[in-house]
Design an enzyme around this catalytic site. Structure first.
Site, PDB file in Angstrom:
ATOM      1  N   CYS A  85      98.151 104.136  44.295  1.00 39.10           N
ATOM      2  CA  CYS A  85      97.585 103.154  45.233  1.00 39.10           C
ATOM      3  C   CYS A  85      98.169 103.247  46.637  1.00 39.10           C
ATOM      4  O   CYS A  85      97.667 102.612  47.552  1.00 39.10           O
ATOM      5  CB  CYS A  85      97.842 101.742  44.705  1.00 39.10           C
ATOM      6  SG  CYS A  85      99.607 101.437  44.555  1.00 39.10           S
ATOM      7  N   CYS A 132     102.288  99.934  38.265  1.00 40.54           N
ATOM      8  CA  CYS A 132     102.986  99.264  39.371  1.00 40.54           C
ATOM      9  C   CYS A 132     104.481  99.152  39.091  1.00 40.54           C
ATOM     10  O   CYS A 132     105.286  99.098  40.028  1.00 40.54           O
ATOM     11  CB  CYS A 132     102.415  97.868  39.595  1.00 40.54           C
ATOM     12  SG  CYS A 132     100.626  97.844  39.770  1.00 40.54           S
TER      13      CYS A 132
HETATM   14 FE1  FES Z   1     100.037  99.512  43.985  1.00 40.55          FE
HETATM   15 FE2  FES Z   1     100.445  97.794  42.095  1.00 40.55          FE
HETATM   16  S1  FES Z   1      98.529  98.371  42.920  1.00 40.55           S
HETATM   17  S2  FES Z   1     101.889  99.124  43.003  1.00 40.55           S
END
Ligand code: FES
Length: 134
Positions: free
Chosen positions: A33, A102
């Site tokens: 992400c 995450c």
């Molecule tokens: Fe990026 Fe959780 S969506 S660390």
């Protein structure tokens, strides 16, 4: 759904900030992400005395960052290296499966901070040895 502990650590994160004279610093990005975490540790006698973090990321990343700083305080470096992303998630009473990635940020940044500390300590020892040889 998030557990109460995740919500608590997201809304009231512990140990946010930097340690200016830190002994080790770890920076980790999440390739999934693009979120980023940085962690600073203070070490004495092979034990983590303090830890602080800054995380630019989602709620789960902030909660796991907060939890990892709580988990490591008072641990030896070897004990702290045993802290996995699953252990951090477990300490928060779990994460939804699609948010497990995450929790890698916190565990990986912590391991990098410990590596950083050990590399610096090795460098200092070598510099001392070199000084003693001269
Ligand atoms: Fe990026 Fe959780 S969506 S660390």
């Amino acid at each position: 759904m998030y557990s109460e502990k995740v919500m608590d650590h997201f809304q009231n994160p512990r140990n946010v900030g930097e340690i200016p004279d830190a002994d080790g610093v770890g920076l980790e990005g999440n390739p999934v992400c693009g979120d980023v975490m940085q962690i600073w540790i203070k070490v004495k006698d092979d034990r983590i005395m303090d830890a602080k973090f800054k995380t630019f990321g989602c709620g789960a990343a902030i909660a796991t960052s907060s939890m990892v700083t709580e988990l490591v305080k008072g641990k030896t470096l070897d004990e702290a290296l045993q802290i996995s992303n699953a252990a951090v998630a477990q300490a928060l009473d779990g994460l939804p499966s699609h948010k497990m990635h995450c929790s890698n940020l916190a565990a990986d940044a912590l391991h990098k901070a410990i590596d950083d500390y050990r590399n610096k300590a090795r460098g200092d020892a070598q510099a001392k040895d070199a000084g003693a040889a001269n």
